[in-house]
Design a protein around this motif. Structure first.
Motif, PDB file in Angstrom:
ATOM      1  N   GLU A 519      10.159   4.200  -3.184  1.00  0.00           N
ATOM      2  CA  GLU A 519       8.961   4.547  -2.397  1.00  0.00           C
ATOM      3  C   GLU A 519       8.489   5.906  -2.690  1.00  0.00           C
ATOM      4  N   LEU A 520       9.411   6.740  -3.055  1.00  0.00           N
ATOM      5  CA  LEU A 520       9.170   8.021  -2.972  1.00  0.00           C
ATOM      6  C   LEU A 520       8.613   8.516  -4.565  1.00  0.00           C
ATOM      7  N   HIS A 521       8.927   7.409  -5.393  1.00  0.00           N
ATOM      8  CA  HIS A 521       8.584   7.541  -6.989  1.00  0.00           C
ATOM      9  C   HIS A 521       7.078   8.075  -7.120  1.00  0.00           C
ATOM     10  N   GLU A 522       6.765   9.086  -7.845  1.00  0.00           N
ATOM     11  CA  GLU A 522       5.701   9.508  -8.504  1.00  0.00           C
ATOM     12  C   GLU A 522       5.303   9.318  -9.767  1.00  0.00           C
ATOM     13  N   GLN A 523       4.397   9.049 -10.293  1.00  0.00           N
ATOM     14  CA  GLN A 523       3.881   8.854 -11.733  1.00  0.00           C
ATOM     15  C   GLN A 523       3.750  10.166 -12.430  1.00  0.00           C
ATOM     16  N   TYR A 524       3.124  11.243 -11.827  1.00  0.00           N
ATOM     17  CA  TYR A 524       3.137  12.481 -12.324  1.00  0.00           C
ATOM     18  C   TYR A 524       3.779  13.649 -11.570  1.00  0.00           C
ATOM     19  N   PRO A 525       5.316  13.506 -11.564  1.00  0.00           N
ATOM     20  CA  PRO A 525       5.833  14.489 -10.291  1.00  0.00           C
ATOM     21  C   PRO A 525       5.431  15.908 -10.150  1.00  0.00           C
ATOM     22  N   LEU A 526       5.138  16.399 -11.508  1.00  0.00           N
ATOM     23  CA  LEU A 526       4.714  17.798 -11.539  1.00  0.00           C
ATOM     24  C   LEU A 526       3.466  18.273 -10.863  1.00  0.00           C
ATOM     25  N   LEU A 527       2.779  17.243 -10.711  1.00  0.00           N
ATOM     26  CA  LEU A 527       1.324  17.107 -10.057  1.00  0.00           C
ATOM     27  C   LEU A 527       1.433  16.610  -8.663  1.00  0.00           C
ATOM     28  N   GLY A 528       2.788  16.301  -8.156  1.00  0.00           N
ATOM     29  CA  GLY A 528       2.645  15.596  -7.093  1.00  0.00           C
ATOM     30  C   GLY A 528       2.866  16.391  -5.773  1.00  0.00           C
ATOM     31  N   GLN A 529       3.951  15.641  -5.073  1.00  0.00           N
ATOM     32  CA  GLN A 529       4.465  16.240  -3.895  1.00  0.00           C
ATOM     33  C   GLN A 529       5.496  17.410  -4.115  1.00  0.00           C
ATOM     34  N   GLN A 530       4.948  18.568  -4.048  1.00  0.00           N
ATOM     35  CA  GLN A 530       5.695  19.648  -4.255  1.00  0.00           C
ATOM     36  C   GLN A 530       5.186  21.029  -3.384  1.00  0.00           C
ATOM     37  N   ASP A 531       6.224  21.875  -3.232  1.00  0.00           N
ATOM     38  CA  ASP A 531       5.433  23.015  -2.588  1.00  0.00           C
ATOM     39  C   ASP A 531       5.060  22.752  -1.170  1.00  0.00           C
ATOM     40  N   CYS A 532       4.064  23.514  -0.830  1.00  0.00           N
ATOM     41  CA  CYS A 532       3.773  23.106   0.559  1.00  0.00           C
ATOM     42  C   CYS A 532       3.190  21.661   0.841  1.00  0.00           C
ATOM     43  N   ARG A 533       2.909  21.017  -0.264  1.00  0.00           N
ATOM     44  CA  ARG A 533       2.729  19.592   0.101  1.00  0.00           C
ATOM     45  C   ARG A 533       3.808  18.823   0.515  1.00  0.00           C
ATOM     46  N   LEU A 534       5.215  19.148  -0.208  1.00  0.00           N
ATOM     47  CA  LEU A 534       6.568  18.751   0.329  1.00  0.00           C
ATOM     48  C   LEU A 534       6.441  19.164   1.744  1.00  0.00           C
ATOM     49  N   GLY A 535       6.058  20.263   2.162  1.00  0.00           N
ATOM     50  CA  GLY A 535       6.336  20.806   3.529  1.00  0.00           C
ATOM     51  C   GLY A 535       5.630  19.922   4.435  1.00  0.00           C
ATOM     52  N   THR A 536       4.521  19.546   3.812  1.00  0.00           N
ATOM     53  CA  THR A 536       3.555  18.577   4.739  1.00  0.00           C
ATOM     54  C   THR A 536       4.338  17.198   5.050  1.00  0.00           C
ATOM     55  N   VAL A 537       4.782  16.633   4.082  1.00  0.00           N
ATOM     56  CA  VAL A 537       5.359  15.312   3.872  1.00  0.00           C
ATOM     57  C   VAL A 537       6.732  15.325   4.818  1.00  0.00           C
ATOM     58  N   PHE A 538       7.494  16.477   4.565  1.00  0.00           N
ATOM     59  CA  PHE A 538       8.799  16.577   5.369  1.00  0.00           C
ATOM     60  C   PHE A 538       8.927  17.947   6.113  1.00  0.00           C
ATOM     61  N   PRO A 539       7.971  18.007   7.284  1.00  0.00           N
ATOM     62  CA  PRO A 539       7.874  19.400   7.908  1.00  0.00           C
ATOM     63  C   PRO A 539       9.397  19.719   8.450  1.00  0.00           C
ATOM     64  N   GLU A 540      10.287  18.935   8.542  1.00  0.00           N
ATOM     65  CA  GLU A 540      11.450  19.325   9.132  1.00  0.00           C
ATOM     66  C   GLU A 540      12.371  20.318   8.189  1.00  0.00           C
ATOM     67  N   ILE A 541      11.821  20.092   7.038  1.00  0.00           N
ATOM     68  CA  ILE A 541      12.640  21.125   5.782  1.00  0.00           C
ATOM     69  C   ILE A 541      11.968  22.475   6.292  1.00  0.00           C
ATOM     70  N   TYR A 542      10.915  22.653   6.421  1.00  0.00           N
ATOM     71  CA  TYR A 542      10.359  23.888   6.745  1.00  0.00           C
ATOM     72  C   TYR A 542      10.650  24.519   8.179  1.00  0.00           C
ATOM     73  N   ASP A 543      10.605  23.630   8.910  1.00  0.00           N
ATOM     74  CA  ASP A 543      11.131  24.026  10.427  1.00  0.00           C
ATOM     75  C   ASP A 543      12.371  24.498  10.308  1.00  0.00           C
ATOM     76  N   MET A 544      13.482  23.895   9.692  1.00  0.00           N
ATOM     77  CA  MET A 544      14.751  24.465   9.508  1.00  0.00           C
ATOM     78  C   MET A 544      14.683  25.923   8.826  1.00  0.00           C
ATOM     79  N   GLN A 545      14.337  26.028   7.722  1.00  0.00           N
ATOM     80  CA  GLN A 545      13.930  26.915   6.846  1.00  0.00           C
ATOM     81  C   GLN A 545      13.706  28.196   8.037  1.00  0.00           C
ATOM     82  N   LEU A 546      12.368  28.126   8.743  1.00  0.00           N
ATOM     83  CA  LEU A 546      11.816  28.911   9.460  1.00  0.00           C
ATOM     84  C   LEU A 546      12.966  29.413  10.735  1.00  0.00           C
TER      85      LEU A 546
END
Ligand code: PEP
Ligand code: MG
Length: 756
Positions: A519-546
């Protein structure tokens, strides 16, 4: 017409441009009455004009050089090419060599089969005369024809003593070697010798390559391109190696290895028996006046040049000559120590001291010692008084924070939290959380991670008490957090072979994980869900870090620390992304900080790493307290070059082809990436005049990149802890040079208005 041949006695210290730095220095010494062997300079233009043709010296060259030689003949009573009293010449570059190049001289020019006997009679030492001729042939072959020294040495393999017979044999062999290699026979014509020597010494200056100890790499077309050669210094030879009351030596005004004050050096008297050399002590004892004269010369030269000096000298039949004078080549340790001492002695200013520090002085010291040398420490303190840029450090682990502080970092400019979260002991929890199906399950994984992250930040705040700690929220591409699908499939096949029931929990869990990974597989991962986009998909991670950041802040504040968290939102590409993230930060801060909020002045900033962020900086700045330029990714995205393996890839090729002056991951590409940085800064500051901004890519420790950062008005650069000292010096140099430049421009402005 400008002069092309200048006698040393006609020169002055100011004539460096025409005479070369060595020649001008010797001229000044001669004028001041120091014993300098008579000589003259053939300027770079002179060498070019006189030596261009393959034939003997051009007519005007023969005339101008001829009269200079006549002048030496009158002074010495010796004659160039004369069989009875031959005048011999030393031909040297009149420019000081760079740090990695050996100086190349041709000595005893004027020796041939006839004049060598004249020298033998003059010195009353035929063995000495023959040996001079042998060495001249060897140096001539090596310099003029690129014949390796080793080939000359091979000719001596079976010879144990260089007596007259063996020297005659060696001379014949050396001459044969030159011819065997396909060159014209060694010239017996002394004028031709001189021309070849001038030509090669002038040209060698521009083609000596770093680290080529003895071998010269020379372009085939001498004097055919536009690059400058060097002026050539031609002096009467002094015979310090034969006869009574003779000797040769080198003194330094300070120790070239340690920088210690006081003259040091070496001396070998021609009378010293082999293997027994008392060095300068002998000179001090036997010739105290000469020794004192050398000391005076060192003092005089230092006060005139403000540099540590090297003097090569010769004693010829009881008379002292200062043969060569140059700026001493110092080890980094000596360079630092002498620089600090020169300030202490009032010879140079602190600003001069900072400007003369070279990057390698600092990097070499950092390689050899884990603590800062006292002299370097002092220079760094002076640099801090001058620089405008703040030097921060890229620190991921708490242990490195202390090191960065000790080296003078004024805070952390980048803490990559993935380095903490993705360690072997924590990664399984991160993965579990990413693969969880429900929010509740994800939160359970994060609860295990929270105290660990909190502990990291507590340590960082403690180490950086009073200084900013810039924490970048998790930013790796999603695929780096997922298990390898092939290994999961292999495990599936293994379980299938074991014929386990379908409702076996391991089989069920494996199926679920495979489904989730797909489900999570991406064709071009380095242009995909990373950085703050990852934080948008998994907001709990940033919640925890903050939550971890602010809990650690509260703890620190209650312990009396001054905590300054700066929260960096990674890879922002759109102002709305930052706005959403900022709301999240403020929300968590409100909840966790409570009472302590007034003591915790945190900032929220954007990582500018994609060109769009730079282009829309004015909008992004609305929600940002700071900009952090990730110049590695920004370079990668701007050029479209991978930042990894640049040496192996196209970049290496491009550098060789001169299409790229330097690797842009090491030296900021000012024309392209630099323009994006400058533009974003200007746009950002139009929106927010006090917007804090800096860079933290690999090139943040490069002096030229630092100079650019200073010039455009960035607030900070952030580099590795061990690079902090170099960055402090480079930032101070940038400030001094900009000030100088501004000063010069202002002066020009004044002149123009006066004329108007
Ligand atoms: C950068 O991109 O310049 C940078 C320092 O960030 P990172 O190395 O974490 O991508
Ligand atoms: Mg980056």
């Amino acid at each position: 017409m400008t002069k092309r041949v200048v006698l040393l006695e006609e020169g002055t210290a100011e004539m460096k441009g025409l005479m070369g730095s060595k020649g001008a220095g010797l001229a000044a010494m001669l004028q001041a009455g120091w014993p300098i062997p008579a000589g003259f300079i053939v300027t770079e233009e002179g060498c070019r004009a006189f030596c261009a043709r393959r034939a003997p010296l051009s007519a005007e060259g023969a005339q101008e050089i001829g009269s200079a030689i006549q002048h030496l003949e009158q002074q010495s009573g010796q004659f160039f090419g004369d069989s009875l009293a031959p005048l011999l010449l030393a031909v040297r570059s009149s420019e000081t060599c760079s740090r990695n190049t050996a100086s190349q001289d041709l000595l005893h020019v004027g020796l041939n089969d006839v004049t060598v006997e004249g020298l033998a009679r003059q010195t009353n030492d035929r063995q000495y005369a023959l040996n001079c001729y042998r060495i001249f042939l060897q140096d001539y072959g090596q310099l003029v024809h690129d014949i390796p020294y080793a080939l000359f040495e091979e000719k001596l393999e079976d010879i144990s003593i260089l007596d007259e017979a063996n020297l005659e044999f060696a001379i014949a062999e050396y001459k044969r070697l030159i011819e065997e290699r396909g060159y014209h026979p060694f010239p017996q014509d002394v004028q031709l010798q001189l021309k070849k020597a001038m030509r090669v010494i002038s040209d060698a200056h521009r083609v000596l390559r770093p680290n080529s100890q003895q071998e010269l790499l020379r372009k085939s077309s001498h004097f055919s391109d536009e690059t400058q050669g060097a002026a050539v210094l031609i002096q009467m030879m002094v015979n310090g190696e034969c006869g009574d009351h003779s000797g040769i030596g080198t003194v330094y005004s300070r120790h070239p290895g340690t920088g210690e004050r006081g003259m040091t050096g070496d001396y070998v008297s021609s009378a010293a028996s082999e293997g027994f050399n008392e060095g300068l002590d002998e000179l001090r004892r036997e010739e105290p006046e000469m020794y004192a004269l050398l000391q005076d010369a060192c003092g005089y030269l230092e006060s005139r040049t403000n540099e540590v000096q090297e003097i090569q000298f010769a004693v010829d039949s009881g008379a002292l000559y200062l043969v060569e004078i140059s700026e001493a080549r110092l080890t980094s340790k000596a360079a630092l120590r002498s620089t600090v001492d020169l300030v202490d002695e009032g010879i140079i200013t602190k600003e001069d001291a900072i400007l003369r520090i070279q990057p390698w002085h600092v990097t070499e010291m950092m390689k050899t010692s884990s603590t800062l040398l006292p002299e370097l420490q002092l220079l760094l303190e002076w640099a801090d008084e001058i620089k405008a840029l703040t030097i921060l450090s890229n620190v991921d682990h708490p242990k490195d924070a202390l090191k960065a502080r000790a080296l003078g970092a004024e805070g952390i400019g980048l803490c990559r939290t993935e380095q903490l979260l993705l360690s072997a002991s924590r990664f399984p929890f991160v993965q579990k959380m990413i693969l969880a199906d429900s929010e509740a399950e994800r939160k359970r994984g994060l609860e295990r991670l929270l105290p660990m992250q909190q502990a990291d930040f507590e340590q960082l705040f403690e180490a950086m008490d009073g200084y900013p700690v810039t924490i970048r929220l998790l930013d790796p591409p999603l695929h780096e957090l997922l298990p390898d699908i092939e290994r999961l499939n292999e495990r599936g096949e293994h379980l299938a072979l074991s014929k386990l029931e379908e409702n076996n929990t391991e089989v069920q869990e494996l199926d679920r994980v495979i489904r989730r990974v797909l489900e999570l597989h991406e064709q071009y991962p380095l242009l995909g869900q990373q950085d703050c986009r990852l934080g948008t998909v998994f907001p709990e991670i940033y919640d925890m870090q903050l939550e971890a950041i602010f809990r650690a802040a509260v703890k620190g504040i209650r312990q009396g620390l001054w905590v300054r968290p700066e929260i960096m939102i990674p890879l922002v590409g759109n102002a709305n992304e930052l706005q959403d993230m900022r709301e999240l930060v403020d929300h968590v801060a409100d909840q966790v900080l409570g009472e302590e909020k007034r003591h915790c002045l945190y900032r929220v900033g954007a990582r500018i790493e994609v060109p769009r962020a730079a282009l829309t900086a004015a909008h992004i700045a609305r929600h940002a307290d700071f900009f952090s330029f990730g110049t590695d990714d920004l370079t990668q995205m701007t050029f479209g070059y991978s930042r990894h393996n640049t040496e192996k890839s196209f970049l290496h090729f491009a550098e060789q082809q001169r299409s790229m002056p330097s690797n842009p991951f090491q030296v900021l590409d000012i024309d392209g990436v630099g323009q994006l940085v400058e533009m974003a800064l200007v746009q950002g500051r139009i929106r927010k005049p006090h917007l804090k901004a800096g860079i933290c890519g690999e090139n943040a420790a490069d002096p030229a990149s630092i100079a650019f950062c200073h010039r455009i008005g960035l607030d900070y650069v952030s580099c590795l802890p061990e690079q902090v000292p170099l960055a402090r010096i480079a930032a101070a140099q940038a400030a001094l040079l900009t000030e100088k430049q501004d000063h010069n421009e202002n002066r020009q402005d004044v002149d123009i208005s006066t004329i108007a």
